[in-house]
Enzyme design. Structure first.
Site, short mmCIF file in Angstrom:
data_model
loop_
_atom_site.label_atom_id
_atom_site.label_comp_id
_atom_site.label_asym_id
_atom_site.label_seq_id
_atom_site.Cartn_x
_atom_site.Cartn_y
_atom_site.Cartn_z
N ARG A 253 -0.74 -14.66 53.23
CA ARG A 253 -0.42 -13.69 52.01
C ARG A 253 0.49 -12.43 52.28
NH1 ARG A 253 -6.40 -13.32 50.69
NH2 ARG A 253 -6.63 -14.35 52.69
N HIS B 130 -14.37 -15.66 54.40
CA HIS B 130 -13.07 -15.28 54.34
C HIS B 130 -12.40 -16.15 53.61
CE1 HIS B 130 -8.71 -15.00 55.53
NE2 HIS B 130 -9.07 -14.08 56.35
#
Lengths: 305, 555
Positions: free
Chosen positions: B208, B188
């Site tokens: 994000r 990740h």
């Protein structure tokens, strides 16, 4: 990598990028400053008095280990475990304050070990780490919290009203969701149960479900889709009257749920309205009926072993 | 813990979304190594599973018209993730738990399975121990569903908890089941990097999705510098468009921060290696900049990302509403796992099923964020349903109690040894070795060294000793977990050696390009009759024409 140049031309020199640049450079300096204090020179040792054993032979044992900046109590416990006490029993899982497994009493205060930074504690004296005292001890820092799961089955389950839309879905406003989302944040660490004097000092587990389960009842009662009324249960079988609002539970909640003000007091008000309001009492007597209770509902089968 | 949300094409926020688009997104993200039947079933059934959770009491965030709200996430063309702030996984756990306690289900809490048992070729049950007392438990079963998660603890930097030791993968392998795609480990892109004690803890992609940007130490949004060809049409080419996308502008394309995880993780590694990283070896993830766009940015961040706010405030003394976070890649998920039938989730061993991360197929070479929560809902239901049906058709298997006794005796050996090595030390060395030699960037020579190192580690594991007794003894548990970690580490290394190309979560420094020839098969690993690890290439079945057409239409 071939896209590098074109991307560069498109973003370079744009106004927001400049703002980021100054912001980032400044925070880079702040971050670097943090490195200086966390470097090897800042490493020191600290002592921990950790509860060991089960039953009457249990006692506090002292361990010394090195600590560095940013460490939490759970890190120190793990370090002790790998260095000198490989069989030290401790329950943990996510290490981010979300699973509710590593509850303990640190210097006498119920807290999550993974969210208690050593920098908050006075390390010139030994830090005591003990299991939650309101629950039966398994061994060392591990307790048997299964009574909480059994107690949950005493609260009548979520029972939604019929769907609002033909496709079987419901509509609810975010403002209504907000109220129960606060309660549904609960990570079931059971620190509130641990600190509650009704459970801890008076051991009234059978009569009183405790703050965690009152929060659970509150999220059901205030759930925008739930169609049941649990007021009678709260009064008669969940023992809400035992809570005398000392707010100890709210103080220890790592999720900052306002347990007393937002969950328990509104439930107490519902009980008071329904049972101690003279006018409603009269209406109830005349109607001869209490609350809705679907017949197909099961409350006690299954459960956890 | 799972934070961002559960991917389901409900179409509540953008009505152009439907299962076809979700299917095409999942296949593109997986670089077409996916089991296309699973990708089809997953995209079709995820919306029903989310609605089922709501009917069981889950309270998802809402749209203005009162329906389930959906958010943007990497690789998903439209806002698709049903969520509850950034604690969606917790909401799912609680909903399922609160539903299950009223069902006639026996739950064996804190019970670890050490071996599956077989009757000839089919599953006959399992042997485990309860952690509390250390007593062995023998389960006779016509079918067994594995739902054990992943293998993150084989690496030193991971977002996973201690439970992710690959035990389910190892149990299946030892029982003779085939595993596939084990070279594909997802790193990740955004784990915490400071302070050291929290390194690896997840920072949700939701940051994000809500408009957070990645910048290097020079303040540059480096994600614009390298946009892969197959995503160029879907990706914004300027910052303004990217921002509009995160705010729901249907005509805008997604910002490059929301490219797939494999790509973002490598882009971050590149910045760090080329000296443009943050002070603690990551890059900056900034959500506070949205103050220049939104007047109520501080409350907005706290409302949409409460756990992240709390996590950084408490663990790193950082207020994410006013300063950027430092982040870097962390081992998060394994795309590979038990090879299963797409419809039933049964493995190659009759009666053994696998669901969720321990199963393989849905995600191919790279998983899209949000597709794991939907994976476990869709295929958890299917595995349970078909395992029950399978059991209903079977006669009772014969449980080999002698075999069970042998397994139990072997499990107790660490108590008999004296002055052996400390299991935590061996575990630590294994994790550091895997991180170093079979991590995010791989090469042949290093992986050969890893296989040699695993041989030595295996000898060390045979000699670990533990103190104390069997009651809740984590040293003993670690000694047993090491067996699984060794097995899955070797499987990952062998599969990664076999795939001489770079694709999805698997990046080879010595073969940095994608090779179309490797897009035609999965790498499958089984235990040979003599106990050796057998690596084979199994061709991917030809995709159904109607599904092929969906992929063409969504290019």
């Amino acid at each position: 990598m071939d896209a590098g140049q074109s991307g560069r031309e498109k973003t370079a020199g744009s106004a927001p990028a400049k703002t980021f640049a100054s912001n980032i450079v400044a925070s880079g300096q702040r971050a670097a400053a943090r490195t200086d204090t966390s470097a090897g020179s800042a490493t020191r040792t600290a002592s921990f008095e950790v509860w060991r054993g089960s039953g009457p032979s249990g006692r506090l044992e002292t361990y010394t280990t090195s600590v560095s900046e940013g460490m939490v109590v759970l890190d120190a416990i793990h370090q002790i475990q790998s260095e000198s006490a490989t069989d030290l029993a401790v329950r943990w899982n996510c290490k981010a304050g979300k699973c509710g497994s590593c509850s303990a009493e640190i210097n006498g205060t119920p807290r999550l070990m993974c969210m208690t930074r050593l920098s908050e504690l006075n390390l010139s004296e030994p830090v005591t780490v003990e299991p939650m005292r309101a629950f039966p001890l398994v061994r060392d820092l591990v307790t048997d919290v299964s009574s909480n799961f059994r107690a949950k089955t005493r609260i009548r389950k979520f029972t939604p009203r019929p769907p609002d839309a033909p496709d079987g879905t419901w509509r609810m406003q975010q403002s209504d969701a907000d109220r129960v989302q606060e309660f549904r944040k609960c990570i079931e660490c059971f620190l509130c149960q641990d600190v509650c004097h009704v459970l801890r000092d008076h051991q009234l587990h059978e009569q009183f479900v405790g703050p965690r389960l009152l929060v659970h009842a509150a999220q059901l009662e205030m759930h925008p889709l739930d169609a049941l009324d649990r007021t009678t249960d709260l009064k008669d079988s969940h023992g809400i009257g035992y809570c005398n609002i000392t707010k100890c539970c709210t103080k220890v909640c790592p999720e900052h749920i306002t347990i007393t003000d937002n969950a328990i007091i509104p439930l107490k008000e519902r009980v008071a309205d329904q049972y101690y309001d003279p006018l409603r009492k009269l209406v109830r007597l005349m109607r001869g009926k209490k609350t809705v209770r679907p017949e197909n509902e099961r409350t006690t089968s299954g459960g956890l072993r | 813990m799972a934070e961002g949300g559960v991917a389901a094409a409900l179409g509540n926020v953008d009505d152009r979304d439907n299962w076809r688009v979700h299917f095409a997104d999942t296949m593109r993200g997986g670089q077409y190594l996916n089991n296309w039947r699973m990708a089809e079933l997953h995209a079709k059934e995820a919306p029903d599973r989310v609605r089922e959770l709501e009917a069981w009491g889950a309270v998802f965030d809402r749209t203005p018209d009162g329906r389930i709200l959906q958010r943007n996430f990497g690789g998903h063309k439209y806002p698709r993730l049903a969520h509850v702030g950034d604690r969606t996984g917790l909401e799912m756990i609680r909903t399922l738990q609160d539903y299950a306690v009223y069902q006639p289900i026996d739950v064996h809490m804190e019970c670890t399975i050490v071996s599956l048992l077989k009757d000839e070729n089919r599953i006959a049950g399992a042997l485990g121990y309860d952690r509390e007392r250390g007593r062995f438990k023998l389960f006779a079963a016509k079918s067994v569903v594995l739902a054990t998660g992943g293998i993150g603890r084989a690496f030193s930097v991971t977002s996973n908890s201690w439970e992710y030791t690959g035990d389910g993968h190892a149990l299946a392998y030892n029982a003779g089941a085939a595993l596939q795609d084990m070279e594909f480990v997802q790193f990740h892109p955004t784990g915490m990097v400071w302070p050291p004690s929290v390194r690896g803890i997840l920072v949700t992609e939701g940051v994000r999705g809500e408009g957070g940007i990645l910048v290097n130490r020079e303040g540059r949004r480096f994600m614009f510098d390298d946009i892969p060809e197959n995503y160029r049409n879907q990706t914004a080419d300027n910052e303004e468009e990217g921002w509009r996308y995160t705010q729901g502008d249907k005509n805008a394309r997604r910002p490059p921060e929301l490219l797939t995880r494999d790509h973002v993780a490598r882009a971050i590694m590149k910045e760090v290696r080329e000296g443009r990283g943050s002070p603690h070896g990551g890059v900056f993830l900034d959500i506070s900049w949205i103050k220049s766009k939104l007047s109520n940015a501080e409350e907005h961040i706290k409302k949409k990302l409460p756990s992240m706010y709390h996590q950084f405030k408490q663990l790193a003394d950082i207020d994410i509403t006013s300063e950027p976070m430092e982040v870097g890649p962390t081992t998060h998920y394994v795309m590979g796992g038990v090879r299963v039938d797409g419809d039933t989730q049964m493995s190659t061993v009759p009666g053994l099923f696998a669901a969720g991360e321990v199963g393989a197929g849905l995600h191919g070479a790279n998983r899209l964020g949000g597709n794991s929560l939907s994976d476990l809902l869709v295929f958890g239901k299917r595995a349970g349903q078909y395992a029950a049906e399978f059991a209903g058709r079977q006669s009772s298997p014969r449980v080999d109690s002698r075999r069970a006794d042998e397994v139990a005796r072997a499990a107790l050996e660490p108590f008999d040894r004296e002055d052996g090595e400390n299991p935590y030390k061996v575990e630590h060395d294994l994790q550091a070795m895997m991180q170093d030699l079979v991590g995010i960037v791989r090469k042949e020579a290093e992986m050969r060294r890893a296989l040699d190192a695993l041989k030595i580690l295996r000898e060390r594991v045979q000699k670990v000793s533990v103190t104390g007794n069997r009651e809740y003894n984590p040293g003993w548990h670690t000694a047993l977990d090491l067996q699984s970690l060794l097995t899955v580490s070797e499987i990952v290394a062998r599969a990664a050696l076999e795939r001489k190309e770079s694709r999805g979560g698997h990046f080879r420094d010595d073969f940095p390009a994608k090779d179309p020839a490797y897009g035609k098969f999965n790498i499958v690993i089984r235990r040979g009759p003599g106990g050796d690890m057998q690596v084979t290439r199994e061709p991917i079945p030809e995709m159904r024409p109607d599904l092929k057409q969906i992929i063409e239409e969504n290019k």
